[in-house]
Scaffold this active site. Structure first.
Site, PDB file in Angstrom:
ATOM      1  CG  ASN A  16      51.916  56.900  10.339  1.00 35.21           C
ATOM      2  OD1 ASN A  16      50.888  57.139   9.932  1.00 35.21           O
ATOM      3  ND2 ASN A  16      52.955  57.774  10.410  1.00 35.21           N
ATOM      4  CG  HIS A  19      49.219  56.346   4.210  1.00 34.25           C
ATOM      5  ND1 HIS A  19      49.091  57.607   3.524  1.00 34.25           N
ATOM      6  CD2 HIS A  19      50.479  56.225   4.717  1.00 34.25           C
ATOM      7  CE1 HIS A  19      50.374  58.097   3.505  1.00 34.25           C
ATOM      8  NE2 HIS A  19      51.340  57.401   4.171  1.00 34.25           N
ATOM      9  CG  HIS A  52      53.054  63.682   9.143  1.00 34.82           C
ATOM     10  ND1 HIS A  52      53.807  63.352   8.244  1.00 34.82           N
ATOM     11  CD2 HIS A  52      53.122  65.114   9.256  1.00 34.82           C
ATOM     12  CE1 HIS A  52      54.607  64.522   7.860  1.00 34.82           C
ATOM     13  NE2 HIS A  52      54.126  65.453   8.308  1.00 34.82           N
ATOM     14  NE  ARG A  54      52.777  64.521   4.350  1.00 36.49           N
ATOM     15  CZ  ARG A  54      54.052  64.843   4.103  1.00 36.49           C
ATOM     16  NH1 ARG A  54      53.948  66.225   3.718  1.00 36.49           N
ATOM     17  NH2 ARG A  54      54.878  64.123   3.789  1.00 36.49           N
ATOM     18  NE  ARG A  58      50.302  65.639   1.190  1.00 35.23           N
ATOM     19  CZ  ARG A  58      51.528  65.451   0.524  1.00 35.23           C
ATOM     20  NH1 ARG A  58      52.129  64.262   0.443  1.00 35.23           N
ATOM     21  NH2 ARG A  58      52.426  66.406   0.192  1.00 35.23           N
ATOM     22  CD  GLU A  79      55.499  61.020  11.840  1.00 35.02           C
ATOM     23  OE1 GLU A  79      56.366  60.283  11.909  1.00 35.02           O
ATOM     24  OE2 GLU A  79      54.538  60.939  10.794  1.00 35.02           O
ATOM     25  CB  THR A 110      58.504  62.247   5.372  1.00 37.33           C
ATOM     26  OG1 THR A 110      57.212  62.491   5.743  1.00 37.33           O
ATOM     27  CG2 THR A 110      59.274  63.011   5.972  1.00 37.33           C
ATOM     28  CD  GLU A 160      60.161  57.978  13.613  1.00 42.78           C
ATOM     29  OE1 GLU A 160      59.623  58.424  14.664  1.00 42.78           O
ATOM     30  OE2 GLU A 160      59.715  57.764  12.679  1.00 42.78           O
ATOM     31  CG  HIS A 199      59.744  57.105   5.581  1.00 44.44           C
ATOM     32  ND1 HIS A 199      58.690  57.985   5.716  1.00 44.44           N
ATOM     33  CD2 HIS A 199      59.781  56.917   4.183  1.00 44.44           C
ATOM     34  CE1 HIS A 199      58.313  58.446   4.549  1.00 44.44           C
ATOM     35  NE2 HIS A 199      58.896  57.574   3.590  1.00 44.44           N
TER      36      HIS A 199
HETATM   37  C1  DXP Z   1      57.214  61.361   8.848  1.00 43.30           C
HETATM   38  C2  DXP Z   1      56.734  59.924   8.260  1.00 43.30           C
HETATM   39  O1  DXP Z   1      57.882  59.310   7.742  1.00 43.30           O
HETATM   40  C3  DXP Z   1      55.461  59.636   8.185  1.00 43.30           C
HETATM   41  O2  DXP Z   1      54.457  60.819   8.552  1.00 43.30           O
HETATM   42  C4  DXP Z   1      54.865  58.718   6.960  1.00 43.30           C
HETATM   43  O3  DXP Z   1      55.629  58.978   5.996  1.00 43.30           O
HETATM   44  C5  DXP Z   1      53.536  59.120   6.534  1.00 43.30           C
HETATM   45  O4  DXP Z   1      53.193  60.273   6.222  1.00 43.30           O
HETATM   46  P1  DXP Z   1      53.297  60.864   4.583  1.00 43.30           P
HETATM   47  O5  DXP Z   1      53.277  59.340   3.635  1.00 43.30           O
HETATM   48  O6  DXP Z   1      52.289  61.758   4.521  1.00 43.30           O
HETATM   49  O7  DXP Z   1      54.976  61.222   4.479  1.00 43.30           O
HETATM   50  N1  LIG Z   2      58.017  58.252  10.847  1.00 42.28           N
HETATM   51  C1  LIG Z   2      57.913  57.174  10.126  1.00 42.28           C
HETATM   52  C2  LIG Z   2      56.354  56.661  10.295  1.00 42.28           C
HETATM   53  O1  LIG Z   2      55.467  57.156  11.263  1.00 42.28           O
HETATM   54  C3  LIG Z   2      55.584  55.603   9.357  1.00 42.28           C
HETATM   55  O2  LIG Z   2      56.155  55.925   8.115  1.00 42.28           O
HETATM   56  P1  LIG Z   2      55.622  54.765   6.764  1.00 42.28           P
HETATM   57  O3  LIG Z   2      55.667  53.362   7.445  1.00 42.28           O
HETATM   58  O4  LIG Z   2      54.148  55.179   6.907  1.00 42.28           O
HETATM   59  O5  LIG Z   2      56.546  55.122   5.905  1.00 42.28           O
END
Ligand code: DXP
Ligand SMILES: NCC(=O)COP(=O)(O)O
Length: 262
Positions: A16, A19, A52, A54, A58, A79, A110, A160, A199
């Site tokens: 993911n 960030h 994701h 959003r 953000r 996402e 999330t 998930e 997550h």
């Molecule tokens: C849905 C989810 O878990 C991810 O998208 C992850 O948390 C990063 O995005 P956020 O930190 O914006 O929730």
């Molecule tokens: N769906 C969870 C994800 O994509 C990653 O979550 P995180 O490791 O950024 O908390």
């Protein structure tokens, strides 16, 4: 994300990159580039990329999704909240997968799973439209039996499981959460669902989750991007990949033990 080259029973890693965009957006420019991060993730052993989009934009932007859809060879897991706007975007870009997540504007991240059981009527047409477009739908849910059953009723092929509570818990409470995740993974697999999890996962929490044979994909982001500050993104992903492989029931450690080489 089922198009990777790993064997049918292997555990896929979706990286993911949200960030990376969070850091970029702190200054409003172009760097660091989430697409560049995705290309490094591919080299480091990721099987897919998760982003994701959003509603408040953000971190990941519409432009990021367009570029990732166009320029990435790996499967993209988008996402998205269950809204008309996000459905329209998903149908325009047709990512490999779409994971429907809950969203609240004021939340920091999330914070819980999608209430699939309580929102069946709202979710049903969205799940159907994504599926009809050939997008593999997953629902990001708490590891609870009624949410698994709701996912089955909705016809979603994938769930998930939210691992945030497990990762935040300590000691005995973490073990309780681990058993909730295991039971949900087993129930979902019995119903024929493909099971993903994610997550908050980090090096010290990934092993017991990766060891569950029912789980086929982990999505991990925040920790990997943070760790990249110290060791680089390629190295942080490679280490996560290695920890996942080691923990797998058919991983290198178990294979060596079975052949008497340990
Ligand atoms: C849905 C989810 O878990 C991810 O998208 C992850 O948390 C990063 O995005 P956020 O930190 O914006 O929730
Ligand atoms: N769906 C969870 C994800 O994509 C990653 O979550 P995180 O490791 O950024 O908390």
């Amino acid at each position: 994300m089922s198009t990777g080259s790993r064997s049918a029973s292997a555990l896929r890693l979706g990286v993911n990159i949200d960030h990376v965009a969070t850091i970029r957006n702190a200054r409003g420019g172009l760097a660091p580039d989430p697409l560049r991060a995705a290309l490094i993730a591919a080299e480091a052993g990721a099987d897919g990329i998760t982003a994701h989009l959003r509603e408040d934009r953000r971190h990941i932007s519409d432009h990021d999704i367009a570029r990732l859809s166009r320029e990435l060879d790996l499967p993209l897991n988008l996402e998205m909240a269950a809204t008309a706007e996000m459905l329209d975007i998903a149908l325009r870009h047709r990512p490999h997968a779409a994971c429907i997540v809950p969203e609240r504007r004021e939340e920091r991240t999330t914070e819980g799973g999608l209430d699939a059981a309580g929102q069946q009527a709202h979710l049903a047409p969205i799940v159907a439209a994504l599926g009809d477009a050939g997008i593999r739908v997953s629902l990001f849910i708490e590891p609870a039996p009624h949410q698994i059953e709701a996912a089955v009723a909705l016809g979603a092929p994938v769930v998930e499981l939210h691992t945030g509570t497990y990762c935040d818990a300590m000691g005995e409470a973490r073990l309780v959460e681990l058993e909730r995740l295991r039971a949900a993974a087993q129930l979902g697999a019995r119903h024929g669902l493909e099971i993903h999890a994610g997550h908050g996962l980090a090096y010290d929490t990934v092993g017991p989750i990766a060891a569950m044979p029912e789980i086929r994909e982990l999505n991990i982001g925040h920790f990997l991007v943070g760790e990249a500050i110290f060791v680089g993104l390629h190295a942080s992903i490679q280490r996560m990949r290695a920890l996942m492989d080691e923990a797998r029931p058919d991983g290198p450690r178990e294979r060596a033990a079975a052949s008497g080489q340990s």
